[in-house]
Scaffold this motif. Structure first.
Motif, PDB file in Angstrom:
ATOM      1  N   PHE A 114      11.112  -5.669  -6.640  1.00  0.00           N
ATOM      2  CA  PHE A 114       9.718  -5.288  -6.903  1.00  0.00           C
ATOM      3  C   PHE A 114       8.805  -6.496  -7.083  1.00  0.00           C
ATOM      4  CE2 PHE A 114      12.456  -1.816  -8.173  1.00  0.00           C
ATOM      5  CZ  PHE A 114      11.930  -0.785  -7.428  1.00  0.00           C
ATOM      6  N   GLN A 115       9.173  -7.613  -6.485  1.00  0.00           N
ATOM      7  CA  GLN A 115       8.338  -8.804  -6.575  1.00  0.00           C
ATOM      8  C   GLN A 115       7.350  -8.919  -5.420  1.00  0.00           C
ATOM      9  OE1 GLN A 115      10.160 -12.577  -7.571  1.00  0.00           O
ATOM     10  NE2 GLN A 115      12.041 -11.510  -8.110  1.00  0.00           N
ATOM     11  N   TYR A 116       7.746  -8.470  -4.235  1.00  0.00           N
ATOM     12  CA  TYR A 116       6.921  -8.694  -3.047  1.00  0.00           C
ATOM     13  C   TYR A 116       5.855  -7.625  -2.873  1.00  0.00           C
ATOM     14  CZ  TYR A 116      10.214 -12.170  -1.201  1.00  0.00           C
ATOM     15  OH  TYR A 116      10.990 -13.271  -0.998  1.00  0.00           O
ATOM     16  N   GLY A 117       4.617  -8.059  -2.893  1.00  0.00           N
ATOM     17  CA  GLY A 117       3.533  -7.196  -2.474  1.00  0.00           C
ATOM     18  C   GLY A 117       3.327  -7.386  -0.981  1.00  0.00           C
ATOM     19  N   CYS A 118       2.395  -6.672  -0.431  1.00  0.00           N
ATOM     20  CA  CYS A 118       2.029  -6.868   0.969  1.00  0.00           C
ATOM     21  C   CYS A 118       1.214  -8.148   1.060  1.00  0.00           C
ATOM     22  CB  CYS A 118       1.213  -5.685   1.466  1.00  0.00           C
ATOM     23  SG  CYS A 118       0.484  -5.931   3.097  1.00  0.00           S
ATOM     24  N   LEU A 119       1.601  -9.049   1.935  1.00  0.00           N
ATOM     25  CA  LEU A 119       0.864 -10.300   2.097  1.00  0.00           C
ATOM     26  C   LEU A 119      -0.608 -10.023   2.395  1.00  0.00           C
ATOM     27  CD1 LEU A 119       1.110 -13.511   2.587  1.00  0.00           C
ATOM     28  CD2 LEU A 119       0.926 -12.825   4.978  1.00  0.00           C
ATOM     29  N   MET A 120      -0.866  -9.096   3.303  1.00  0.00           N
ATOM     30  CA  MET A 120      -2.248  -8.817   3.699  1.00  0.00           C
ATOM     31  C   MET A 120      -3.039  -8.240   2.531  1.00  0.00           C
ATOM     32  SD  MET A 120      -1.684  -7.403   7.608  1.00  0.00           S
ATOM     33  CE  MET A 120      -1.165  -5.815   7.015  1.00  0.00           C
ATOM     34  N   GLN A 121      -2.417  -7.364   1.764  1.00  0.00           N
ATOM     35  CA  GLN A 121      -3.111  -6.782   0.616  1.00  0.00           C
ATOM     36  C   GLN A 121      -3.411  -7.855  -0.429  1.00  0.00           C
ATOM     37  OE1 GLN A 121      -0.861  -4.048  -1.786  1.00  0.00           O
ATOM     38  NE2 GLN A 121      -2.688  -3.015  -2.527  1.00  0.00           N
ATOM     39  N   ASN A 122      -2.422  -8.697  -0.712  1.00  0.00           N
ATOM     40  CA  ASN A 122      -2.647  -9.767  -1.686  1.00  0.00           C
ATOM     41  C   ASN A 122      -3.817 -10.653  -1.265  1.00  0.00           C
ATOM     42  OD1 ASN A 122      -0.488  -8.813  -3.130  1.00  0.00           O
ATOM     43  ND2 ASN A 122       0.786 -10.641  -2.890  1.00  0.00           N
ATOM     44  N   LEU A 123      -3.837 -11.032   0.001  1.00  0.00           N
ATOM     45  CA  LEU A 123      -4.916 -11.900   0.482  1.00  0.00           C
ATOM     46  C   LEU A 123      -6.249 -11.150   0.551  1.00  0.00           C
ATOM     47  CD1 LEU A 123      -3.109 -14.016   3.231  1.00  0.00           C
ATOM     48  CD2 LEU A 123      -3.390 -14.505   0.802  1.00  0.00           C
ATOM     49  N   ALA A 124      -6.197  -9.873   0.914  1.00  0.00           N
ATOM     50  CA  ALA A 124      -7.437  -9.086   0.965  1.00  0.00           C
ATOM     51  C   ALA A 124      -8.088  -9.005  -0.413  1.00  0.00           C
ATOM     52  CB  ALA A 124      -7.157  -7.684   1.500  1.00  0.00           C
ATOM     53  N   ASN A 125      -7.268  -8.960  -1.458  1.00  0.00           N
ATOM     54  CA  ASN A 125      -7.810  -8.932  -2.820  1.00  0.00           C
ATOM     55  C   ASN A 125      -8.498 -10.235  -3.202  1.00  0.00           C
ATOM     56  OD1 ASN A 125      -6.947  -6.307  -3.284  1.00  0.00           O
ATOM     57  ND2 ASN A 125      -4.983  -6.948  -4.112  1.00  0.00           N
ATOM     58  N   GLU A 126      -8.254 -11.284  -2.422  1.00  0.00           N
ATOM     59  CA  GLU A 126      -8.843 -12.594  -2.694  1.00  0.00           C
ATOM     60  C   GLU A 126      -9.889 -12.985  -1.650  1.00  0.00           C
ATOM     61  OE1 GLU A 126      -5.989 -15.700  -3.865  1.00  0.00           O
ATOM     62  OE2 GLU A 126      -4.433 -14.198  -3.550  1.00  0.00           O
TER      63      GLU A 126
ATOM     64  N   VAL B 200       1.223 -18.171   8.388  1.00  0.00           N
ATOM     65  CA  VAL B 200       1.963 -17.218   7.563  1.00  0.00           C
ATOM     66  C   VAL B 200       1.494 -15.796   7.872  1.00  0.00           C
ATOM     67  CG1 VAL B 200       2.293 -16.395   5.195  1.00  0.00           C
ATOM     68  CG2 VAL B 200       2.510 -18.831   5.696  1.00  0.00           C
ATOM     69  N   ILE B 201       0.189 -15.604   7.941  1.00  0.00           N
ATOM     70  CA  ILE B 201      -0.363 -14.273   8.240  1.00  0.00           C
ATOM     71  C   ILE B 201       0.112 -13.807   9.611  1.00  0.00           C
ATOM     72  CG2 ILE B 201      -2.484 -12.974   8.707  1.00  0.00           C
ATOM     73  CD1 ILE B 201      -3.855 -14.911   6.627  1.00  0.00           C
ATOM     74  N   ASP B 202       0.030 -14.683  10.608  1.00  0.00           N
ATOM     75  CA  ASP B 202       0.457 -14.312  11.961  1.00  0.00           C
ATOM     76  C   ASP B 202       1.929 -13.910  11.988  1.00  0.00           C
ATOM     77  OD1 ASP B 202      -2.106 -14.877  12.811  1.00  0.00           O
ATOM     78  OD2 ASP B 202      -1.576 -16.781  13.776  1.00  0.00           O
TER      79      ASP B 202
ATOM     80  N   ALA C 120       3.325 -10.112  12.788  1.00  0.00           N
ATOM     81  CA  ALA C 120       4.285  -9.916  13.885  1.00  0.00           C
ATOM     82  C   ALA C 120       5.523  -9.176  13.387  1.00  0.00           C
ATOM     83  CB  ALA C 120       4.675 -11.262  14.495  1.00  0.00           C
ATOM     84  N   ALA C 121       6.011  -9.530  12.206  1.00  0.00           N
ATOM     85  CA  ALA C 121       7.183  -8.852  11.645  1.00  0.00           C
ATOM     86  C   ALA C 121       6.856  -7.400  11.313  1.00  0.00           C
ATOM     87  CB  ALA C 121       7.675  -9.591  10.407  1.00  0.00           C
ATOM     88  N   ARG C 122       5.672  -7.181  10.751  1.00  0.00           N
ATOM     89  CA  ARG C 122       5.267  -5.813  10.384  1.00  0.00           C
ATOM     90  C   ARG C 122       5.115  -4.949  11.635  1.00  0.00           C
ATOM     91  NH1 ARG C 122       1.257  -3.993   5.700  1.00  0.00           N
ATOM     92  NH2 ARG C 122       0.519  -2.012   6.501  1.00  0.00           N
ATOM     93  N   VAL C 123       4.500  -5.500  12.674  1.00  0.00           N
ATOM     94  CA  VAL C 123       4.332  -4.776  13.937  1.00  0.00           C
ATOM     95  C   VAL C 123       5.695  -4.405  14.515  1.00  0.00           C
ATOM     96  CG1 VAL C 123       3.652  -5.133  16.359  1.00  0.00           C
ATOM     97  CG2 VAL C 123       2.032  -5.634  14.513  1.00  0.00           C
ATOM     98  N   ALA C 124       6.646  -5.328  14.463  1.00  0.00           N
ATOM     99  CA  ALA C 124       7.985  -5.058  14.984  1.00  0.00           C
ATOM    100  C   ALA C 124       8.648  -3.909  14.220  1.00  0.00           C
ATOM    101  CB  ALA C 124       8.843  -6.316  14.915  1.00  0.00           C
ATOM    102  N   VAL C 125       8.496  -3.893  12.911  1.00  0.00           N
ATOM    103  CA  VAL C 125       9.066  -2.817  12.092  1.00  0.00           C
ATOM    104  C   VAL C 125       8.410  -1.476  12.444  1.00  0.00           C
ATOM    105  CG1 VAL C 125       9.200  -1.899   9.736  1.00  0.00           C
ATOM    106  CG2 VAL C 125       9.823  -4.275  10.180  1.00  0.00           C
ATOM    107  N   LEU C 126       7.095  -1.461  12.548  1.00  0.00           N
ATOM    108  CA  LEU C 126       6.387  -0.213  12.867  1.00  0.00           C
ATOM    109  C   LEU C 126       6.788   0.313  14.240  1.00  0.00           C
ATOM    110  CD1 LEU C 126       2.812  -0.997  11.485  1.00  0.00           C
ATOM    111  CD2 LEU C 126       4.578   0.432  10.429  1.00  0.00           C
TER     112      LEU C 126
END
Length: 194
Positions: A101-113, A58-60, A64-70
């Motif tokens: 307004f439901q979706y946070g950043c996956l990486m941020q959510n996981l980083a908090n954990e 899921v992270i990968d 990949a999607a975020r990199v494509a957008v950037l």
């Protein structure tokens, strides 16, 4: 074979959505299987190491999607730092509105954990932030920023985008993205003029 592939894709997409909404720890395997419609036997066929392996994939996929957008935003704003920053904030704001307004950043959510995550998940999340920051810094260098300034500015933009997501989720408005874009653009325009 096609059904297994479909089940795998549905499982990854469902886990990404749930991790972005409620985090890794709060998302149970039963919920992922129920909402994806994937059979339990199929899950362990595709993810023999269980939920941690699913999270790695899921992270990968998310990175990949975020990199494509950037890269896309960078390509459409080549040489223009101010327009690039405006498009970044606009794109993230649009995504927040589209998810109600439901979706946070996956990486941020996981980083908090992070204490609850294994070292491989932690490494992947950290890599996602590094790659995002590098893409933004590279764009800034292409706009004439000195490397040190590009790196500092990129780190600030990434931090602002992540913080804006959190505030937008709480306030249920994209106003914070607009405010941060304006402050960033005004600050760089003022610096360039002096």
């Amino acid at each position: 074979m096609a059904r297994q592939t479909d089940a795998r894709i549905r499982t990854i997409a469902t886990a990404e959505r749930l991790f972005r909404i409620q985090g890794y720890t709060a998302t149970g395997l039963t919920q992922i299987l129920e909402e994806s419609g994937a059979p339990k036997g199929s899950f362990y066929f595709h993810f023999p190491r269980g939920k941690a392996q699913l999270a790695e994939e899921v992270i990968d996929r998310y990175i990949a999607a975020r990199v494509a957008v950037l890269h896309d935003i960078s390509a459409h704003t080549a040489g223009n730092a101010l327009h690039f920053v405006q498009r970044l904030f606009d794109t993230f704001a649009t995504e927040m509105v589209a998810s109600d307004f439901q979706y946070g950043c996956l990486m941020q959510n996981l980083a908090n954990e992070l204490p609850a995550l294994d070292s491989e998940l932690t490494r992947r999340v950290a890599h996602g932030f590094v790659v995002s920051t590098e893409i933004i810094a590279t764009h800034f260098v292409g706009c004439g920023f000195a490397p040190a300034r590009a790196n500092e500015s990129a780190a600030a933009v990434v931090a602002a985008l992540e913080g804006a997501r959190t505030i937008a989720r709480l306030e249920r408005t994209p106003a914070v993205f607009t405010a941060l874009a304006a402050i960033s653009i005004h600050g760089w325009a003022t610096t360039a003029a002096t």
